[in-house]
Scaffold this active site. Structure first.
Site, PDB file in Angstrom:
ATOM      1  N   SER A   1      12.763  13.362 -48.797  1.00 22.72           N
ATOM      2  CA  SER A   1      12.855  15.017 -48.703  1.00 22.72           C
ATOM      3  C   SER A   1      12.477  15.363 -50.226  1.00 22.72           C
ATOM      4  O   SER A   1      12.807  16.196 -50.737  1.00 22.72           O
ATOM      5  CB  SER A   1      14.324  15.453 -48.526  1.00 22.72           C
ATOM      6  OG  SER A   1      14.959  14.860 -47.485  1.00 22.72           O
ATOM      7  N   ARG A   2      11.178  14.770 -50.595  1.00 20.60           N
ATOM      8  CA  ARG A   2      10.909  15.019 -52.047  1.00 20.60           C
ATOM      9  C   ARG A   2       9.668  15.868 -52.261  1.00 20.60           C
ATOM     10  O   ARG A   2       9.286  16.179 -53.314  1.00 20.60           O
ATOM     11  CB  ARG A   2      10.519  13.631 -52.637  1.00 20.60           C
ATOM     12  CG  ARG A   2       9.296  13.051 -52.232  1.00 20.60           C
ATOM     13  CD  ARG A   2       9.026  11.651 -52.516  1.00 20.60           C
ATOM     14  NE  ARG A   2       8.591  11.575 -53.818  1.00 20.60           N
ATOM     15  CZ  ARG A   2       7.120  11.660 -54.007  1.00 20.60           C
ATOM     16  NH1 ARG A   2       6.519  12.150 -53.181  1.00 20.60           N
ATOM     17  NH2 ARG A   2       6.744  11.676 -55.281  1.00 20.60           N
TER      18      ARG A   2
ATOM     19  N   THR B   1       8.494  19.137 -51.593  1.00 20.35           N
ATOM     20  CA  THR B   1       8.665  20.488 -52.646  1.00 20.35           C
ATOM     21  C   THR B   1       9.034  20.267 -53.804  1.00 20.35           C
ATOM     22  O   THR B   1       8.623  20.916 -54.602  1.00 20.35           O
ATOM     23  CB  THR B   1       9.637  21.206 -51.652  1.00 20.35           C
ATOM     24  OG1 THR B   1       9.186  21.695 -50.140  1.00 20.35           O
ATOM     25  CG2 THR B   1      10.141  22.266 -52.326  1.00 20.35           C
TER      26      THR B   1
ATOM     27  N   GLY C   1      15.382  19.508 -51.999  1.00 21.33           N
ATOM     28  CA  GLY C   1      15.030  19.007 -50.888  1.00 21.33           C
ATOM     29  C   GLY C   1      15.719  19.343 -49.828  1.00 21.33           C
ATOM     30  O   GLY C   1      17.003  19.556 -49.846  1.00 21.33           O
TER      31      GLY C   1
ATOM     32  N   GLY D   1      14.401  18.431 -46.236  1.00 25.48           N
ATOM     33  CA  GLY D   1      13.859  17.923 -45.029  1.00 25.48           C
ATOM     34  C   GLY D   1      14.541  17.188 -44.080  1.00 25.48           C
ATOM     35  O   GLY D   1      14.643  17.319 -42.858  1.00 25.48           O
ATOM     36  N   GLU D   2      15.284  16.214 -44.802  1.00 21.86           N
ATOM     37  CA  GLU D   2      16.117  15.295 -43.937  1.00 21.86           C
ATOM     38  C   GLU D   2      17.531  15.877 -43.372  1.00 21.86           C
ATOM     39  O   GLU D   2      18.318  15.527 -42.353  1.00 21.86           O
ATOM     40  CB  GLU D   2      16.397  13.836 -44.464  1.00 21.86           C
ATOM     41  CG  GLU D   2      14.943  13.348 -44.676  1.00 21.86           C
ATOM     42  CD  GLU D   2      15.063  12.122 -45.830  1.00 21.86           C
ATOM     43  OE1 GLU D   2      15.346  10.955 -45.122  1.00 21.86           O
ATOM     44  OE2 GLU D   2      15.352  12.394 -46.940  1.00 21.86           O
TER      45      GLU D   2
END
Lengths: 744, 157
Positions: free
Chosen positions: A495-496, A498, A693, A695-696
């Site tokens: 999730s890095r 951004t 982050g 994303g996940e």
């Protein structure tokens, strides 16, 4: 199976066939992947159904298929080892143990503790051990203890775009790969190792790809095989999976057998956790085996736990091998931890929300594992999700309704999650590079190492640069798909993007801004501290007066005696630390939090579980792009729903039984729950404009919260995924039979 | 190797001729013979909707239709969708509503949405969800796609 590889003369003779390769034809091939325990083309021993033994390049797919049928193979069946528990038994068949060619020299880019040759003889691929405090002390302090087994199943990514690659050598021997990888710079290096090439001669171009979700984080055998074919034919070679091949030969989420024992005091204070897992590694070691990195963080630090012990054994079997998949072990660990929080709360007669709030961390805390929560919105996530979903009222109502016989039962369940939100320092660098140039017309080209795999990074990075430079979105072109042009980045994972790519882009934009304002100060006579960039102009901050257009200023800089262009570079490395040998350390520059409440309806006659509503409260640091972040979270929730309820990759005796969308059930539009997503903005000091982050995160809690909701609705706790009608029906009826037996 | 036939049909408003093997799918013809790669392969067995095109105004999975069955018919693909007002409105609505993530399901979704809205100009959200039931998306969780189709049906910009 053991045998003689393949015999290929008939296939080679077929008109239109340009190359037929087996392991014997590529003696130079080197082991690939995280564990360096497989060759791209396998020889006399194959270990799983997905193993590659021969490859054909032909003018058309049709001819290639015909050639494949002409290849004769002669393998003798060996007994398959498909139960991970059996893999550890004395006398179990040994899956590895033969010597592979030595991997190319390597300076420890990959983490983990791969088992040595001796361990491989016992089918142990990797082990992980972590401890904090003294669990014996914790257990002695406990008033209640729960101890359960949890079983997590196979699912797979199902990216809508199937895997594929095009490999081409030019006349100088330079290799260009069109690849849908998520980690182009790591792959550049690894391809060089597998192929015995100079990494400087490998260029990776990423076309737009149909989703990644972690599946494209490792190199898979088909990629170097395609390169072998390109080398053998001297022509470009394209290799694209069918959907069936995608199901059989792309990675899965890590299946886990997990035992968790945890305790609490009368007042709800958590005392200890002991977690042991058995990871079915499959035939080879990819990233799935290393999910303990993330799992142990949840075991040690999702809520305050003073004493903790964690152990994983990842064993080889003849099953498909597991890779990384959005959440990276956290769905599995959270499934266990959050169910036991509910169990402990129930035993203690404490409200599940109170139990969690009691143990939730505050900003500024450093966990025993060394994670420093500079921002932490866990308590706000908990209270917000609970309030918005009316958790307390609904939870109580469901308990009351249990006594009333009815076919449909409603219930609510909650789960929180902790995940890295500021990168993860797993490799020597967790950085991202940016090159930024502004042309004479104030159009910016942002060359970033950060890859786009559908998550929207291109938009967010452009947006951050626009906001720094006061230019419109259509004045930015993002170039992010060519390793010959873009600067290094470690890849899309953790999730890095951004956070890391965003900080890198902002850094380059700030350098450009400083240069522009200094030139503007000289041109206008107004000190640069009193100037800013706004709407494509140099503006006096105090009164908003536009002094000159940005484009004009840039041209005057360019066509002056000193003749300067505005071009900047920036490499951002987050201030995180590598973990030490005992897995302790502040591995991320920020940590993301979330609480999700799931409301279910259980049809007790059929076992069908329907997700009625999901309420999510996410500590995202700051919302940068509302549409983008909502889309990420909604998509993550539905992916979590698939994991919890509909998706099940059925592997029997090492064979994937449902390699197609007809039998592997993705969630469709009519089945999605109502979703209410709230954002907790904790304004992270290190994050780009305060963001962390995301994303996940949204996929992580759903299965755990669904388990808790089913239990709230029916009184029955199910510790095995997925919650298919059959499994739920059987669990309800077992419980019903047990209850009536107890009543007799 | 296999028998070939020349066919003619109206593709996105343009008279088109193609010589195709009789066992070739319409999807393979569009992508590999005619070079229109907007229509996507994602399963090849009619389960995911990524290859949806309109044939005589009706949505079909182009992976399941033989290319030769396009003979004499009207075929619309994503490449031509913005030529018509509803298609253009849908495309813009997908952009405005954030309905695109990786974008791989998008062409099929847009074509399916167009077919659906032509038959149901004023749908409820539940009807929209049923209308795109046969189209899989792994990124968005469908919410923004439903938003976009709803917005297009209302004529929102």
């Amino acid at each position: 199976m053991r045998g003689s590889g393949g015999s290929t003369p008939a296939a080679r003779a077929l008109p239109g066939v340009h190359a037929v390769l087996t392991a014997a034809d590529v003696p130079y091939q080197r082991p690939l992947g995280v564990g360096k325990d497989q060759l791209p083309l396998k020889g006399d021993k194959v270990r799983s159904l997905r193993d590659e033994i021969a490859a054909v390049a032909a003018d058309t797919e049709e001819i290639a298929e015909a050639a494949l049928k002409l290849i004769e193979v002669d393998y003798e069946d060996l007994p398959p080892l498909t139960d991970p528990a059996d893999a550890l038994k004395p006398g179990a068949p040994v899956i590895h143990g033969e010597k592979l060619p030595a991997p190319a020299p390597h300076d420890a880019l990959k983490p983990g503790e791969p088992g040595d040759a001796e361990a491989h003889r016992h089918n142990v691929a990797m082990t992980f051990d972590y401890a904090q405090g003294d669990v014996a002390v914790g257990e002695a302090e406990s008033d209640v203890v729960v101890d359960d087994w949890f079983r997590l199943h196979y699912v797979t990514h199902c990216c809508m775009g199937v895997s594929g690659v095009i490999a081409e050598f030019d006349r100088s021997g330079n290799l260009t790969l069109h690849s849908n990888t998520q980690v182009p710079f790591l792959h550049k290096r690894e391809f060089a190792e597998i192929l015995g090439m100079d990494p400087g001669r490998i260029r990776i171009i990423q076309p737009p790809i149909g989703g990644g979700f972690g599946s494209k984080l490792d190199i898979y055998p088909f990629e170097p095989i395609c390169v072998f074919l390109a080398k053998a034919t001297g022509r470009p070679v394209k290799l694209v999976f069918s959907r069936e091949e995608e199901f059989i030969a792309s990675p899965t989420r890590q299946p886990v057998l997990l035992r968790l024992r945890s305790g609490a005091k009368k007042d709800g204070t958590l005392t200890f956790r002991v977690c042991e897992t058995l990871h079915d590694n499959g035939a080879y070691t990819s990233w799935g085996a290393t999910t303990p990195f993330v799992m142990m963080q949840t075991i040690s630090s999702l809520y305050r736990v003073p004493h903790c012990k964690y152990h994983t054994t990842a064993v080889y079997t003849n099953n498909p091998y597991a890779g990384s998949f959005r959440g990276y072990g956290n769905l599995q660990a959270t499934f266990a931890v959050e169910q036991q929080i509910d169990e402990l709360a129930e035993k203690l007669g404490i409200d599940p929300l109170e139990m969690r709030l009691k143990n939730a961390q505050d900003p500024g805390e450093v966990t025993p594992q060394g994670m420093h929560f500079k921002t932490c919105g866990l308590k706000e996530c908990l209270t917000t999700a609970a309030e918005v979903s009316q958790f307390r009222e609904k939870h109580r109502a469901a308990l009351d309704a249990r006594r009333v016989p009815s076919r449909y039962k409603r219930g609510v369940g909650m789960a929180s999650m902790l995940h890295v939100g500021g990168g993860a320092k797993i490799y020597p660098s967790d950085g991202c590079g940016t090159i930024l140039k502004i042309d004479d017309f104030a159009h910016v080209t942002l060359m970033t190492g950060a890859s786009e795999i559908g998550q929207g990074s291109e938009t967010v990075l452009a947006q951050l640069v626009c906001e720094e430079l006061g230019i419109p979105m259509d004045a930015v072109t993002v170039v992010n798909n060519d390793t010959d042009i873009t600067p290094w980045d470690v890849g899309v994972h953790a999730s890095r993007t951004t956070f890391i790519g965003g900080n890198s882009a902002i850094g380059a934009a700030r350098k450009a801004k400083a240069k522009i304002l200094a030139a503007a100060a000289k041109a206008t006579g107004v000190p640069d501290a009193e100037l800013e960039l706004r709407s494509g102009h140099i503006v006096r901050t105090a009164n908003g007066e536009a002094l000159t257009s940005l484009a004009k200023l840039l041209r005057s800089l360019h066509f002056s005696d000193k003749a300067e262009l505005v071009m900047t570079t920036h490499y951002y490395e987050p201030p995180s630390k590598h973990q030490d040998k005992s897995f302790k350390g502040d591995v991320s520059a920020a940590y993301a939090w979330a609480t999700q409440v799931v409301e279910v309806e259980v049809d007790t006659e059929t076992g069908v579980v329907r997700l009625v509503k999901v309420t999510g409260a996410h500590d995202v640091g700051r919302v940068l792009n509302r549409l983008g972040i909502e889309g990420q979270i909604e998509g993550g929730i539905v992916m979590g729903q698939g994991y919890a309820i509909t998706e099940d990759l059925i592997v029997e005796n090492g064979v994937v039984r449902n390699p197609g969308f007809r039998d592997y059930k993705l969630v469709t539009a009519p089945e999605i729950p109502e979703m209410d997503v709230r954002f907790i903005e904790t304004m992270d000091g290190e994050g780009p404009q305060g963001a962390k982050g995301v994303g996940e995160a949204p996929a992580i809690c759903i299965a755990a919260a669904t388990a808790n909701a089913i239990c709230n609705a029916t009184g029955v706790r199910i510790r095995e995924l997925p919650f298919t009608p059959e499994k739920v029906y059987r669990a309800l009826h077992r419980a019903g039979a047990a209850a009536s037996a107890a009543g007799d | 190797m296999s028998l070939k036939r020349e066919i003619g049909f109206l593709l996105n408003g343009v008279e088109t001729r193609a010589t195709v093997p009789v066992d070739m799918s319409a999807l393979a013809m569009l992508r590999d013979v005619l070079g229109l790669t907007g229509t996507k392969y994602a399963c090849g067995e009619g389960e995911c909707g990524a290859c949806t095109v309109l044939v005589d105004g009706v949505s079909v999975c182009s992976c399941l239709q033989f290319a030769v069955d396009c003979e004499g018919r009207t075929v619309s693909t994503i490449e031509g969708v913005s030529r018509e007002p509803l298609g253009a409105k849908l495309e813009q609505a997908f952009v405005d509503c954030g309905a695109v993530q990786c974008g791989f399901c998008t062409p099929g979704m847009v074509m399916q949405a167009k077919h659906f809205l032509e038959a149901h100009p004023h749908p409820t959200r539940d009807e929209i969800k049923r209308g795109i039931e046969g189209n899989l998306c792994r990124c968005t969780g469908y919410v923004k796609i439903v938003d976009a189709i709803e917005a297009a049906s209302r004529g929102d910009r």
